[in-house]
Scaffold this active site. Structure first.
Site, PDB file in Angstrom:
ATOM      1  N   GLU A 273      23.146  38.685  43.181  1.00  0.00           N
ATOM      2  CA  GLU A 273      24.495  39.226  42.928  1.00  0.00           C
ATOM      3  C   GLU A 273      25.805  38.309  42.767  1.00  0.00           C
ATOM      4  O   GLU A 273      26.704  38.574  43.532  1.00  0.00           O
ATOM      5  CB  GLU A 273      24.661  40.428  43.792  1.00  0.00           C
ATOM      6  CG  GLU A 273      23.637  41.456  43.680  1.00  0.00           C
ATOM      7  CD  GLU A 273      23.914  42.561  44.759  1.00  0.00           C
ATOM      8  OE1 GLU A 273      24.861  42.613  45.579  1.00  0.00           O
ATOM      9  OE2 GLU A 273      22.982  43.451  44.944  1.00  0.00           O
ATOM     10  N   PRO A 274      25.774  37.302  41.754  1.00  0.00           N
ATOM     11  CA  PRO A 274      26.899  36.512  42.076  1.00  0.00           C
ATOM     12  C   PRO A 274      28.034  36.681  41.473  1.00  0.00           C
ATOM     13  O   PRO A 274      27.943  37.687  40.219  1.00  0.00           O
ATOM     14  CB  PRO A 274      26.299  35.158  41.352  1.00  0.00           C
ATOM     15  CG  PRO A 274      25.390  35.612  40.374  1.00  0.00           C
ATOM     16  CD  PRO A 274      24.709  36.747  41.035  1.00  0.00           C
ATOM     17  N   GLY A 275      29.207  36.904  41.919  1.00  0.00           N
ATOM     18  CA  GLY A 275      30.421  37.198  41.223  1.00  0.00           C
ATOM     19  C   GLY A 275      31.272  35.934  41.037  1.00  0.00           C
ATOM     20  O   GLY A 275      31.545  35.351  40.105  1.00  0.00           O
ATOM     21  N   ARG A 276      31.881  35.523  42.091  1.00  0.00           N
ATOM     22  CA  ARG A 276      33.061  34.427  42.225  1.00  0.00           C
ATOM     23  C   ARG A 276      32.467  33.318  41.490  1.00  0.00           C
ATOM     24  O   ARG A 276      33.208  32.590  40.804  1.00  0.00           O
ATOM     25  CB  ARG A 276      33.413  34.332  43.657  1.00  0.00           C
ATOM     26  CG  ARG A 276      34.653  33.256  43.554  1.00  0.00           C
ATOM     27  CD  ARG A 276      34.644  33.045  45.383  1.00  0.00           C
ATOM     28  NE  ARG A 276      34.701  34.256  46.251  1.00  0.00           N
ATOM     29  CZ  ARG A 276      35.805  34.816  46.794  1.00  0.00           C
ATOM     30  NH1 ARG A 276      36.957  34.525  46.418  1.00  0.00           N
ATOM     31  NH2 ARG A 276      35.638  35.722  47.753  1.00  0.00           N
ATOM     32  N   ARG A 312      45.495  38.010  46.461  1.00  0.00           N
ATOM     33  CA  ARG A 312      44.600  37.016  47.308  1.00  0.00           C
ATOM     34  C   ARG A 312      45.476  36.405  48.205  1.00  0.00           C
ATOM     35  O   ARG A 312      45.116  36.359  49.424  1.00  0.00           O
ATOM     36  CB  ARG A 312      43.640  36.142  46.260  1.00  0.00           C
ATOM     37  CG  ARG A 312      42.729  36.898  45.478  1.00  0.00           C
ATOM     38  CD  ARG A 312      41.494  36.133  44.830  1.00  0.00           C
ATOM     39  NE  ARG A 312      40.794  35.641  46.093  1.00  0.00           N
ATOM     40  CZ  ARG A 312      40.370  34.829  46.713  1.00  0.00           C
ATOM     41  NH1 ARG A 312      41.403  33.786  46.554  1.00  0.00           N
ATOM     42  NH2 ARG A 312      39.676  34.416  47.726  1.00  0.00           N
ATOM     43  N   TYR A 316      44.859  37.756  51.953  1.00  0.00           N
ATOM     44  CA  TYR A 316      43.759  36.641  52.701  1.00  0.00           C
ATOM     45  C   TYR A 316      44.434  35.597  53.043  1.00  0.00           C
ATOM     46  O   TYR A 316      43.832  34.520  53.686  1.00  0.00           O
ATOM     47  CB  TYR A 316      42.423  36.418  51.940  1.00  0.00           C
ATOM     48  CG  TYR A 316      41.878  37.415  51.044  1.00  0.00           C
ATOM     49  CD1 TYR A 316      41.255  38.769  51.758  1.00  0.00           C
ATOM     50  CD2 TYR A 316      41.968  37.664  49.490  1.00  0.00           C
ATOM     51  CE1 TYR A 316      40.787  39.674  51.131  1.00  0.00           C
ATOM     52  CE2 TYR A 316      41.298  38.810  49.131  1.00  0.00           C
ATOM     53  CZ  TYR A 316      40.644  39.738  49.772  1.00  0.00           C
ATOM     54  OH  TYR A 316      40.144  40.701  49.159  1.00  0.00           O
ATOM     55  N   CYS A 342      59.427  43.423  46.026  1.00  0.00           N
ATOM     56  CA  CYS A 342      60.475  43.740  47.122  1.00  0.00           C
ATOM     57  C   CYS A 342      59.180  43.724  48.403  1.00  0.00           C
ATOM     58  O   CYS A 342      59.341  44.560  49.148  1.00  0.00           O
ATOM     59  CB  CYS A 342      60.949  44.963  46.853  1.00  0.00           C
ATOM     60  SG  CYS A 342      61.975  44.849  45.420  1.00  0.00           S
ATOM     61  N   GLU A 343      58.595  42.448  48.693  1.00  0.00           N
ATOM     62  CA  GLU A 343      57.985  42.458  49.865  1.00  0.00           C
ATOM     63  C   GLU A 343      58.038  40.802  50.289  1.00  0.00           C
ATOM     64  O   GLU A 343      57.756  40.147  49.422  1.00  0.00           O
ATOM     65  CB  GLU A 343      56.459  42.764  49.483  1.00  0.00           C
ATOM     66  CG  GLU A 343      56.225  44.026  49.190  1.00  0.00           C
ATOM     67  CD  GLU A 343      55.228  44.938  50.012  1.00  0.00           C
ATOM     68  OE1 GLU A 343      55.244  44.546  51.183  1.00  0.00           O
ATOM     69  OE2 GLU A 343      55.115  46.078  49.786  1.00  0.00           O
ATOM     70  N   TYR A 371      38.484  38.294  41.140  1.00  0.00           N
ATOM     71  CA  TYR A 371      39.247  39.124  42.104  1.00  0.00           C
ATOM     72  C   TYR A 371      40.859  38.840  41.900  1.00  0.00           C
ATOM     73  O   TYR A 371      41.717  38.895  42.543  1.00  0.00           O
ATOM     74  CB  TYR A 371      38.959  38.784  43.615  1.00  0.00           C
ATOM     75  CG  TYR A 371      37.458  38.882  43.924  1.00  0.00           C
ATOM     76  CD1 TYR A 371      36.902  40.314  43.883  1.00  0.00           C
ATOM     77  CD2 TYR A 371      36.513  37.981  44.101  1.00  0.00           C
ATOM     78  CE1 TYR A 371      35.407  40.279  43.889  1.00  0.00           C
ATOM     79  CE2 TYR A 371      35.459  37.961  44.271  1.00  0.00           C
ATOM     80  CZ  TYR A 371      34.605  39.105  44.393  1.00  0.00           C
ATOM     81  OH  TYR A 371      33.468  39.533  44.474  1.00  0.00           O
TER      82      TYR A 371
END
Ligand code: LLP
Length: 418
Positions: A273-276, A312, A316, A342-343, A371
């Site tokens: 199940e590869p994604g990235r 991301r 992370y 505003c963060e 992602y």
């Protein structure tokens, strides 16, 4: 290997100038390379040649219909985690017999729809879910194909938020509970045991944790065999990492060889199940410098893409390389690249040495195909950005920039406030 390269100091996606696309669609936008996607899915699939296998692309990594369609044409199946992803996968023509359904919180409705569609298998994550699947199968008068997701308690040595195969994680069932689940499933006339499943985490840069997980699964399979339970599919999930900066992940071939060696005498079908690894380096985020500001301690490059577009770094502390779309100077400076939100957590890079930039310059945030857009939001009532796909010397807008009306679609002011 990807198809984002510099020609005469200017960034190209395949044979199209990134600047030209920016002029046509405005900024920010996500940009994907079709040839890179093709290359990645082919290399990954071919790494497993000689072994009975099925690549189920993990839709969550990038679920744009054009991306999915391209991968479907390459023969990929899908790993889905919601009714929405099922809808997308079917819409682009991925055969249901190539769809696996993962996720800890499948709803009854989602289960019913996937059953109707005739998917390959449910990767079951709890005894409660097993019961609901059996009930729905009974209602539909058919057997539901299931695999139990085993949590092998292996440390994938990646970011804690994307580790999933440790005892303390919410995913899968411990070996003991999984065994119980198989025994229960065997008793149920509406369940058909077809597989076993495991996924230990994402952005893994070593093969050892995969091998260790597979060894534990194999041991578990022996135990199942003693109980006369046989499985046809062994789903090892996704998780192979990519290069964002200094990482040195194994190439797909090395990963595949290690798994083949460990599988030895297994005679069923291996599912991956590869994604990235398929989409990550096939996409970038293009943004424009709005202002350059001297803070008391830092220099800020304020760009028009924010954490709502690419979360991301904020979530992370992830590293994404940032490069000017056209390099004009050798002079560098250390800056924070920040968005308009505003963060304080709204940054794309911190203390990063970049070539000196000016308002109006374009920057490319690299390795943003996985992602990226899928995790974007409308926070601060910002419009979600367009997605563009390049193929050779042409580009296609595969998702329009949202309009203001899209922002409020579905909202309503109740009568008493009129
Ligand atoms: N299969 C399952 C059951 C998964 O949960 C995932 C990812 C995959 C496959 C695909 O993993 P990949 O090959 O892409 O590593 N948002 C985070 C990553 C979350 C991954 C969630 N599960 C990030 O931006 O790093």
């Amino acid at each position: 290997m990807h198809h984002f390269t510099f020609r005469d100091g200017e960034l190209y996606a395949e044979d199209v100038s990134v600047k030209a696309i920016a002029q046509a669609v405005g900024t920010p936008f996500y940009l994907y390379s079709a040839s890179t996607l093709q290359r990645h899915i082919r290399v990954f699939d071919q790494s497993f040649s000689g072994l009975d296998h099925l690549v189920c692309y993990s839709v969550k990594a990038n679920s744009n219909l054009a991306v999915l369609r391209l991968l479907a044409q390459e023969g990929a199946g899908a790993d889905i985690v919601s009714g929405g992803e099922l809808f997308r996968a079917l819409k682009v023509g991925i055969p249901p017999q190539k769809i696996v359904f993962s996720g800890v919180g499948k709803t009854r409705e989602e289960i019913a729809r996937a059953l109707k569609a005739g998917i390959l298998m449910f990767n079951v994550e709890s005894l409660g879910e097993l019961r609901v699947i059996a009930e729905e199968a009974r209602q539909q008068g058919q057997k539901a194909p299931i695999a139990i997701r085993v949590n092998p308690d292996v440390d994938p040595q990646t970011h804690p938020y994307i580790s999933t195969g440790l005892k303390k994680n919410k995913f899968g069932l411990s070996v003991e509970k999984a065994y119980e689940a198989y025994l229960q499933a065997r008793q149920d006339p509406y369940l058909e045991i077809v597989g076993i499943d495991c996924h230990i985490g994402s952005q893994l840069t070593q093969v050892e944790p995969f091998v260790e997980a597979l060894q534990r699964i194999k041991l578990f399979l022996q135990r199942l065999e003693q109980a006369e339970i046989k499985v046809r599919y062994l789903d090892l999930g996704g998780g192979l990492g990519i290069v964002y900066g200094q990482e040195d992940p194994p190439p797909p071939k090395e990963y595949a060889e290690a798994l083949k060696r460990t599988l030895e005498d297994f005679t069923g079908t291996l599912i991956l199940e590869p994604g990235r690894v398929i989409v990550g380096n096939a996409g970038i985020l293009v943004t424009k410098v709005l202002y350059v500001k001297e803070g008391a301690e830092k220099r800020f490059v304020i760009v028009d893409a924010g954490m709502n577009d690419l979360i991301r770094p904020a979530l992370y502390g992830a590293y994404h390389e940032i490069v000017p779309v056209r390099s004009t100077t050798d002079q560098t400076e250390v800056v924070d690249v920040v968005g308009p939100i505003c963060e304080t957590g709204d940054f794309l890079a911190r203390d990063r040495e970049l070539p000196k930039v000016n308002p109006g310059d374009l920057l490319a945030v690299m390795s943003a195909g996985a992602y990226g857009f899928v995790m974007s939001s409308n926070y601060n009532s910002r419009l979600r950005v367009p997605e563009v796909l390049v193929y050779k010397n042409k580009f296609y807008v595969v998702r329009q920039r949202e309009r203001l009306e899209d922002l409020v679609a579905g909202e309503e002011i109740p009568d008493f406030l009129r």
